[in-house]
Design a protein around this motif. Structure first.
Motif, PDB file in Angstrom:
ATOM      1  N   GLY A   1     -32.161  -6.486  -1.700  1.00 16.92           N
ATOM      2  CA  GLY A   1     -32.878  -5.593  -0.807  1.00 16.92           C
ATOM      3  C   GLY A   1     -31.930  -4.888   0.137  1.00 16.92           C
ATOM      4  N   PHE A   2     -32.322  -3.685   0.558  1.00 15.64           N
ATOM      5  CA  PHE A   2     -31.500  -2.920   1.494  1.00 15.64           C
ATOM      6  C   PHE A   2     -32.425  -2.179   2.445  1.00 15.64           C
ATOM      7  N   PHE A   3     -32.241  -2.448   3.721  1.00 14.63           N
ATOM      8  CA  PHE A   3     -33.046  -1.773   4.737  1.00 14.63           C
ATOM      9  C   PHE A   3     -32.462  -0.398   5.036  1.00 14.63           C
ATOM     10  N   ASP A   4     -33.328   0.527   5.425  1.00 17.17           N
ATOM     11  CA  ASP A   4     -32.889   1.799   5.976  1.00 17.17           C
ATOM     12  C   ASP A   4     -31.998   2.600   5.036  1.00 17.17           C
ATOM     13  N   VAL A   5     -32.528   2.851   3.839  1.00 16.10           N
ATOM     14  CA  VAL A   5     -31.834   3.731   2.893  1.00 16.10           C
ATOM     15  C   VAL A   5     -31.823   5.140   3.492  1.00 16.10           C
ATOM     16  N   PRO A   6     -30.649   5.793   3.537  1.00 15.82           N
ATOM     17  CA  PRO A   6     -30.626   7.160   4.087  1.00 15.82           C
ATOM     18  C   PRO A   6     -31.531   8.074   3.258  1.00 15.82           C
ATOM     19  N   LEU A   7     -32.363   8.837   3.933  1.00 13.97           N
ATOM     20  CA  LEU A   7     -33.329   9.668   3.211  1.00 13.97           C
ATOM     21  C   LEU A   7     -32.636  10.697   2.325  1.00 13.97           C
ATOM     22  N   ILE A   8     -31.459  11.138   2.740  1.00 17.80           N
ATOM     23  CA  ILE A   8     -30.732  12.141   1.967  1.00 17.80           C
ATOM     24  C   ILE A   8     -30.336  11.588   0.588  1.00 17.80           C
ATOM     25  N   ALA A   9     -30.293  10.258   0.483  1.00 17.95           N
ATOM     26  CA  ALA A   9     -29.829   9.642  -0.777  1.00 17.95           C
ATOM     27  C   ALA A   9     -30.966   9.047  -1.593  1.00 17.95           C
ATOM     28  N   THR A  10     -32.188   9.247  -1.176  1.00 15.68           N
ATOM     29  CA  THR A  10     -33.281   8.504  -1.829  1.00 15.68           C
ATOM     30  C   THR A  10     -33.502   8.920  -3.281  1.00 15.68           C
ATOM     31  N   ARG A  11     -33.116  10.130  -3.654  1.00 15.88           N
ATOM     32  CA  ARG A  11     -33.326  10.550  -5.047  1.00 15.88           C
ATOM     33  C   ARG A  11     -32.566   9.620  -5.999  1.00 15.88           C
ATOM     34  N   GLN A  12     -31.330   9.285  -5.632  1.00 17.55           N
ATOM     35  CA  GLN A  12     -30.543   8.369  -6.473  1.00 17.55           C
ATOM     36  C   GLN A  12     -31.152   6.966  -6.457  1.00 17.55           C
ATOM     37  N   TRP A  13     -31.610   6.561  -5.286  1.00 15.83           N
ATOM     38  CA  TRP A  13     -32.206   5.214  -5.175  1.00 15.83           C
ATOM     39  C   TRP A  13     -33.507   5.139  -5.972  1.00 15.83           C
ATOM     40  N   ASP A  14     -34.258   6.228  -6.000  1.00 12.70           N
ATOM     41  CA  ASP A  14     -35.518   6.221  -6.752  1.00 12.70           C
ATOM     42  C   ASP A  14     -35.289   5.934  -8.233  1.00 12.70           C
TER      43      ASP A  14
END
Lengths: 541, 318
Positions: free
Chosen positions: A262-275
């Protein structure tokens, strides 16, 4: 890193009072929960046991004592081991923890201890421990980093073996929220014996939480072991490891390889990769993260409303929200986060928001016209500091600078560290133009306006304190019901949107990545920092 | 001059440099804008009581030189005060990260030396051959690739896809630490290899064209003797200098590599301490880094002295 910076700011007190002062009774007026949506849904149900789960936080935990390190990642880590005096539920309401509370009068909070709470060493929690856990942040000689949250406390006294009475200097409806978020319960005898080492690797602390501390160092992170005698029930995970991964891309790859869960506070600018991670679920939660542009109304050129209007007309907020936050933010409508409007006004929220005067629209022509009417018709030049740890700031500032150039205003973008950015907000010699980020931990729509506007506002970066604004902010500060709040809030937000000491920019979401082997029971909540979050997690089945 | 005398002279110079540096480093606090007590309080509430307490605790009411003297005496005993943002003494914060940086630097240095020097010699010996072109190509690619890109590529291939090595963290115990530091050390070495490789190639090429090598060949000396006694020995001097600088650079903190691999080393500590104005940590780190660099230079100088008879003769003549 945006979240980190905001909560760091919260922790170090720059926005301290702003975040909590003036808010109402912990969201008791709320009528709906904070909205959340999962980017991908897992069919798994929770309830399973977990051998070990590893969570990453984006900055090192410098102390297990929140009085020394109150940054958000550290608060999340500390709350694994230490209960708070009170707690928040998923909707932000204040609920009992090791104590329950009553407010017999606006300046008194009576805390009543549970009977079954014990520290990890088996000794029972005493009223003295609870009083100590609050008192250490109280008083002018307290060096606690959280002292500013407890400035309204007059005294904390043990009134009987099961009761602690907190007396306030003035009514502070936010105090229960402060006790739920910041008042970690620590054993007095342990801390006194540890002296200045308390919270450090050798003497991290003695708590009553669901996990005891096996090892801690700011370099290697923390290892927690399950407290089978926890008063709140037995947690599902036997062991929790919290590690530091400062680079979000490294965290994403670690998530991808299964090294972290788990990782808290994923930067919103990077969420496409995280998705795109196939072994994790992203949770996006609407919350109280707000971004503003502040213009110091006490100094030229922004002592002239037309100069402020010129700047406000240069910002295409709706168009910028998409690229700057991957669509995980909306253009703000006022100083107040949307979630607070919904929880405070319920079904009436839309109508109340619609009653606010609109924020000046994006129009270079109107910006030119406003500038021509100002005392500086030929334009002006100033700096705009951007916090390099908040990815949205620099592109927004560059965008603004380019637009400003077209009407003869020169804005020089200055990248600075988070610390320098925070210090600049309160530096009278700094630029009169500032980007501001705030996190609001309560559900009350009256929380932020009185701390950002008015002569009594501790976080009035724009120094906006007209007689009318002062009166309205005062009325909002003392409002305790949505009915009392509605009228002054509409008037003040309309005033702010018309005179633009602040341009309300964006209301951001919070992103959390959770491995598919885990289930966050009840869904991740924006108010998780006020909860014993590991108790909400179980193994997927 | 004997080696001992030479070493003594260098040590005295280093001590003088460190003394001067310590004054500069200590002056950081005085030179930083704002009240030192407020800075030392950090983000804590700067009430008059708290400021008075800090002033008394750190002796901030004393004259500057007295404060400096007290700080030096404490520093000589390993006491740099307490970190502003941690519940730990500064030395405890630093030592918990020191070994990560030292291991990483040494590991990367070993890889660098093992790869760059043989390849550099081969490239020089077989000038224009495919080995030379290969060495030049990888040098160019490595030099053009940003550190973070190399790091992420290694993580993606060897951690995410192949699952051979962990992608982040320091590890626990010797073998686990080596396992964890393999990818970061490879990434760091990739940045260092081009420098040492090019230096080795140039140094060897310079030596093999010298008259004394031609003369040695004409005298009929064996190839191995020519290479070991003449080429490598003479070629090693500039290579040694480069290697020393590379090691010193790594010890000073490979910030980007530490960040990419989530290593809590001295580099990341320095960056975060500067960002949070944790001046006691910054002071100690600046001094420690300077000492590490100076000591590395000392070792290189002594090796230089041992390898280069001209230095010894010059010393003796003096």
């Amino acid at each position: 890193m945006a979240r980190l910076a905001k909560w760091s700011t919260l922790g170090i007190g720059l926005v301290a009072a702003a975040l909590l002062a003036g808010c109402s009774g912990g969201g008791s007026d709320a009528s709906s929960s904070s909205a959340s949506d999962a980017a991908s849904s897992s069919a798994a149900t929770g309830g399973g046991d977990i051998e070990t789960m590893t969570w990453a936080v984006p900055s090192p935990v410098m102390s297990m004592d929140s009085a020394v390190d109150p940054n958000l990642p550290s608060i999340r880590t500390q709350s694994t081991a230490f209960d708070r005096v009170l707690a928040q539920d998923n909707e932000g309401n204040i609920v009992p923890s090791v104590t329950s509370f009553e407010t017999p009068d606006p300046q008194t909070i009576v805390l009543t201890l549970r009977d079954d709470v014990k520290f990890w060493d088996g000794t029972p929690l005493t009223a003295e421990d609870v009083a100590y856990s609050i008192n250490r942040h109280v008083g002018p000689d307290s060096t606690s980093l959280q002292a500013q949250f407890f400035g309204t406390v007059e005294s904390v006294e043990v009134t009987d073996p099961k009761t602690v009475t907190v007396k306030l200097l003035a009514p502070d409806p936010a105090m229960p929220t402060k006790l739920a978020v910041f008042a970690f319960v620590r054993q007095q005898a342990y801390d006194e014996a540890a002296g200045e080492a308390a919270g450090g690797p050798e003497k991290p602390g003695m708590g009553t939480g669901p996990y005891s501390i096996v090892s801690y160092s700011s370099a290697d992170g923390v290892v927690f072991a399950r407290n089978d005698a926890y008063w709140g029930g037995v947690p599902k995970a036997k062991e929790i490891k919290v590690v530091t991964i400062e680079d979000p891309e490294t965290a994403r790859l670690a998530m991808s390889s299964g090294e972290i869960n788990g990782f808290f506070d994923v930067p919103l600018i990077a969420t496409r990769q995280w998705d795109e991670l196939d072994n994790a679920t992203m949770s996006y939660v609407n919350g109280g993260y707000m971004d503003y542009l502040a213009m110091d109304t006490s100094r030229a050129p922004f002592d002239d409303v037309n100069a402020r209007l010129a700047i406000a007309h240069l910002l295409d907020r709706a168009a910028l929200a998409q690229p700057l936050f991957n669509g995980r933010a909306v253009a703000a409508t006022s100083l107040v986060p949307e979630v607070q409007m919904t929880t405070t006004f319920g079904s009436e929220a839309g109508a109340v928001t619609a009653a606010f005067a609109p924020i000046p629209e994006f129009s270079i022509e109107k910006a030119k016209e406003a500038l021509a009417k100002s005392a500086t018709p030929d334009g002006f030049a100033l700096d705009l500091a951007v916090d390099t740890t908040q990815p949205w700031m620099s592109p927004l500032a560059q965008n603004l600078a380019e637009a400003a150039k077209q009407i003869g205003i020169t804005i020089t973008v200055k990248p600075v560290s988070a610390a320098d950015w925070g210090a600049g907000l309160f530096d009278p010699a700094a630029s009169p133009l500032q980007l501001v980020s705030l996190a609001a931990p309560t559900t009350w729509a009256g929380e932020l306006p009185p701390v950002m506007v008015g002569e009594a506002a501790p976080f009035n970066i724009a120094k906006y304190a007209t007689p009318e604004a002062n009166e309205l902010a005062g009325a909002i500060a003392v409002a305790t019901t949505s009915a009392e709040l509605k009228e002054p809030l509409i008037a003040l937000m309309s005033d702010v949107n018309t005179n633009v000491p602040y341009v309300s920019l964006f209301n951001e979401q919070v992103a959390v990545a959770i491995g598919n082997t885990l289930v966050w029971d009840g869904g991740y909540s924006y108010f998780a920092p006020g909860q014993v979050w590991p108790m909400n997690i179980s193994g997927a089945q | 001059m004997t080696l001992a005398a030479y070493a003594l002279r260098r040590v005295v110079a280093i001590v003088a440099t460190i003394a001067l540096l310590s004054l500069l480093v200590f002056g950081l606090l005085a030179l930083t804008p704002g009240d030192p007590a407020t800075i030392l309080l950090g983000p804590r509430s700067a009430t008059p009581e708290a400021i008075a307490s800090i002033n008394e605790r750190y002796g901030l009411n004393d004259p500057f030189l007295v404060q400096y003297g007290n700080w030096v005496v404490a520093a000589l005993q390993g006491d740099f005060g307490d970190s502003i943002r941690a519940s730990e003494p500064v030395m405890s914060v630093i030592t918990s990260r020191l070994w990560t940086t030292v291991w990483l630097a040494l590991y990367a240095f070993i890889i660098t030396v093992v790869v760059a020097i043989p390849l550099g010699i081969l490239a020089a010996v077989r000038r224009g051959s495919w080995i030379d072109r290969f060495a030049s190509s990888i040098t160019l690619i490595a030099l053009c690739t940003p550190a973070f890109a190399i790091g992420f590529l290694l993580i993606y291939v060897f951690s995410v896809q192949l699952d051979w090595f962990p992608g982040f963290g320091n590890g626990d115990g010797f073998l686990d630490t080596i396992w964890h530091l393999t990818l970061p050390a490879l990434a760091l070495a990739t940045l260092q290899i081009p420098i040492l490789l090019r230096q080795t190639r140039a140094a060897v090429m310079d030596v093999v064209d010298r008259d004394y090598i031609v003369f040695a060949r004409s005298r009929g000396l064996s190839n191995s003797r020519i290479w070991l006694r003449y080429v490598l020995r003479n070629g090693s001097l500039p290579v040694l200098t480069s290697a020393g600088l590379i090691l010193a650079f790594s010890l000073a903190g490979a910030v980007l590599i530490e960040n990419v691999f989530a290593l809590q080393g001295l580099g990341s500590l320095l960056v975060s301490s500067v960002g949070t104005l944790d001046l006691p940590v910054v002071q100690a780190l600046a001094l420690l880094t300077a000492i590490l660099v100076l000591l590395t230079n000392l070792v290189i100088d002594l090796l230089y002295y041992a390898l280069d008879p001209r230095l010894r003769r010059a010393g003796a003549a003096a």
